[in-house]
Design an enzyme around this catalytic site. Structure first.
Site, short mmCIF file in Angstrom:
data_model
loop_
_atom_site.label_atom_id
_atom_site.label_comp_id
_atom_site.label_asym_id
_atom_site.label_seq_id
_atom_site.Cartn_x
_atom_site.Cartn_y
_atom_site.Cartn_z
N GLU A 36 0.84 -1.20 0.00
CA GLU A 36 0.00 0.00 0.00
C GLU A 36 0.88 1.25 0.00
O GLU A 36 1.87 1.32 0.71
CB GLU A 36 -0.89 -0.01 1.24
N TYR A 37 0.48 2.23 -0.82
CA TYR A 37 1.17 3.53 -0.90
C TYR A 37 0.15 4.63 -0.71
O TYR A 37 -1.04 4.44 -0.99
CB TYR A 37 1.82 3.71 -2.27
N TRP A 81 -6.80 6.90 -0.55
CA TRP A 81 -7.58 8.07 -0.97
C TRP A 81 -7.50 9.13 0.12
O TRP A 81 -7.82 8.85 1.28
CB TRP A 81 -9.04 7.66 -1.17
N ARG A 114 -15.75 4.38 4.02
CA ARG A 114 -16.47 5.57 4.46
C ARG A 114 -15.50 6.76 4.48
O ARG A 114 -15.83 7.87 4.10
CB ARG A 114 -17.05 5.30 5.85
N GLY A 115 -14.25 6.49 4.94
CA GLY A 115 -13.25 7.56 5.00
C GLY A 115 -13.08 8.13 6.39
O GLY A 115 -13.99 8.04 7.23
N ASP A 116 -11.89 8.69 6.62
CA ASP A 116 -11.62 9.41 7.87
C ASP A 116 -12.27 10.78 7.77
O ASP A 116 -12.48 11.29 6.67
CB ASP A 116 -10.11 9.59 8.05
P1 FAD Z 1 -18.06 1.88 7.40
O1 FAD Z 1 -18.00 0.42 7.22
O2 FAD Z 1 -19.06 2.64 6.63
O3 FAD Z 1 -18.28 2.17 8.96
C1 FAD Z 1 -18.17 3.47 9.49
C2 FAD Z 1 -18.92 3.53 10.81
O4 FAD Z 1 -20.32 3.46 10.55
C3 FAD Z 1 -18.61 2.35 11.74
O5 FAD Z 1 -18.69 2.81 13.06
C4 FAD Z 1 -19.73 1.39 11.44
O6 FAD Z 1 -19.97 0.51 12.50
C5 FAD Z 1 -20.90 2.35 11.21
N1 FAD Z 1 -21.92 1.78 10.31
C6 FAD Z 1 -21.74 1.13 9.15
N2 FAD Z 1 -22.92 0.78 8.59
C7 FAD Z 1 -23.87 1.23 9.43
C8 FAD Z 1 -25.30 1.19 9.43
N3 FAD Z 1 -25.98 0.56 8.46
N4 FAD Z 1 -25.97 1.78 10.47
C9 FAD Z 1 -25.31 2.39 11.47
N5 FAD Z 1 -23.95 2.47 11.52
C10 FAD Z 1 -23.26 1.89 10.53
N6 FAD Z 1 -9.43 6.25 5.15
C11 FAD Z 1 -9.24 7.18 4.18
O7 FAD Z 1 -9.65 8.34 4.35
N7 FAD Z 1 -8.58 6.86 3.02
C12 FAD Z 1 -8.12 5.62 2.77
O8 FAD Z 1 -7.55 5.35 1.71
C13 FAD Z 1 -8.30 4.59 3.77
N8 FAD Z 1 -7.88 3.33 3.58
C14 FAD Z 1 -8.13 2.37 4.54
C15 FAD Z 1 -7.74 1.05 4.30
C16 FAD Z 1 -8.00 0.06 5.24
C17 FAD Z 1 -7.57 -1.36 4.97
C18 FAD Z 1 -8.64 0.40 6.47
C19 FAD Z 1 -8.90 -0.66 7.51
C20 FAD Z 1 -9.04 1.70 6.71
C21 FAD Z 1 -8.80 2.72 5.76
N9 FAD Z 1 -9.21 4.04 5.95
C22 FAD Z 1 -8.99 4.97 4.98
C23 FAD Z 1 -9.83 4.44 7.22
C24 FAD Z 1 -11.37 4.33 7.18
O9 FAD Z 1 -11.88 5.19 6.19
C25 FAD Z 1 -11.88 4.73 8.56
O10 FAD Z 1 -11.50 3.74 9.50
C26 FAD Z 1 -13.37 5.04 8.65
O11 FAD Z 1 -13.58 5.62 9.93
C27 FAD Z 1 -14.30 3.84 8.53
O12 FAD Z 1 -14.37 3.41 7.22
P2 FAD Z 1 -15.19 2.11 6.80
O13 FAD Z 1 -15.06 1.98 5.37
O14 FAD Z 1 -14.80 0.97 7.65
O15 FAD Z 1 -16.67 2.60 7.19
#
Ligand code: FAD
Length: 314
Positions: free
Chosen positions: A21-22, A53, A111-113
């Site tokens: 990953e980069y 991203w 979802r993103g940070d």
């Molecule tokens: P989701 O799965 O959508 O979850 C987000 C929150 O919403 C969680 O608390 C979940 O429990 C809750 N939730 C989900 N669905 C529901 C629902 N139906 N009802 C109520 N609550 C719900 N961030 C970046 O900005 N850029 C990147 O490139 C990036 N790469 C990553 C790569 C990996 C492998 C990982 C593990 C994380 C990465 N992140 C990145 C961080 C990530 O975006 C954050 O951890 C973010 O806070 C959660 O993203 P998610 O996709 O897991 O979100």
């Protein structure tokens, strides 16, 4: 090629594989340096690479540019991360169009940070709220063109520590069309393997790709682990703390610890590891060397860089 097919091949042959990953660097010089490093690291033999991203105009554009560079010029299979942060549906569509045009067929849907200036995550106007919604959108718009991965959290995520709820949400993402899971970094393998068992008990059957963070310096090791709130086993601290001011010794001990962790994961039947390189080669290379996974005259690179092949260097 879809990542799910690469993972299935590793399962079928039993041959371990890995990816890198980069992230997009901040300066033009940083970008140039990274392209050169990506090319050098191609020779380590990753199956694919991920480009993260970043929220915001130029950083987001850079992710797309890096995907083009990796796919078209370096001949590397790229997985583009895509998030919902500050992304209305048009911006999402634009990013997907660019990935499609670049020949990219893999997206990690997130979802993103929250943006740097905000503590809490908020959906953009006409944007998506959860990663699941993004998965649904990509499947609806592109059918099976993109293979889609999603994030998994063996130790909980920032805004949710409730494991059962997180597993419910992980299942929703997979049911919406994701075909693999990449995990947040961790160092506690026993907990990871326990979590994998729970994922399976939740009826989630897609491959799980563990995210591995090699150790470059003691300070960066602690900083990242603390930032991700990831547990560090006490014996790791006992071994690393006494040499914390000697980067060479930290890397030597770190590579042994991380390689040992990788072996334990492989012994549990997982065949593909994803390395968070932090855009650096050394610490990742040392772990691969320790695992004896680097290409050698007896085990040459399967796909030499296309331009090298055409010039007869392959
Ligand atoms: P989701 O799965 O959508 O979850 C987000 C929150 O919403 C969680 O608390 C979940 O429990 C809750 N939730 C989900 N669905 C529901 C629902 N139906 N009802 C109520 N609550 C719900 N961030 C970046 O900005 N850029 C990147 O490139 C990036 N790469 C990553 C790569 C990996 C492998 C990982 C593990 C994380 C990465 N992140 C990145 C961080 C990530 O975006 C954050 O951890 C973010 O806070 C959660 O993203 P998610 O996709 O897991 O979100």
């Amino acid at each position: 090629m879809h990542i799910r097919d690469m993972l299935a091949e590793a399962e079928r042959t039993g041959e371990p594989s890995f990816s890198f990953e980069y992230f997009p660097p901040k300066t033009a010089q940083g970008v140039q340096n990274l392209y050169e490093r990506m090319e050098r690291m191609y020779n380590f033999g990753p199956k694919f690479i991920d480009i993260t991203w970043g929220a915001g105009g130029r950083v987001a554009e850079l992710t797309c540019e890096m995907v083009v560079q990796a796919q078209a010029y370096l001949g590397l299979e790229a997985c583009m991360h895509l998030t919902c942060t500050d992304m209305g549906v048009e911006k999402v569509n634009d990013a997907l169009r660019k990935a499609y045009k670049a020949g990219c067929t893999n997206i990690l849907a997130l979802r993103g940070d929250p943006p740097r200036d905000k503590e809490k995550w908020e959906a953009a106007e006409d944007g998506f709220r959860y990663a699941r919604d993004l998965v649904v959108h990509i499947r609806k718009t592109y059918g099976d063109h993109f293979d889609i991965g999603v994030a998994g959290y063996p130790e909980g995520c920032d805004d949710n520590k409730d494991e059962d709820l997180l597993l419910d949400h992980l299942k929703e993402k997979v049911d919406a069309g994701a075909s693999f899971i990449v995990t947040q970094m961790f160092y506690d393998v026993d907990n990871f393997l326990r979590w994998v068992k729970r994922v399976r008990e939740h009826g989630i059957t897609v491959p799980i790709v563990p995210g591995i963070m090699p150790i470059a310096t003691y300070a960066s090791f602690l900083r990242r682990a603390n930032h991700m709130k990831c547990k560090i086993p006490q014996d790791w601290l006992d071994k690393l703390e006494p040499v914390k001011n000697d980067d060479v010794a930290v890397r030597e001990i770190g590579k042994t610890l991380v390689a040992e962790m990788c072996r334990k994961i492989l012994a549990a039947g997982i065949r593909h590891l994803h390395f968070y390189t932090m855009n650096l080669a050394q610490a990742t290379r040392m772990v691969l060397e320790e695992l004896d996974w680097l290409p050698s005259p007896d085990r040459p690179l399967k796909q030499p860089l296309p331009w090298k092949q055409s010039l007869g260097f392959g």
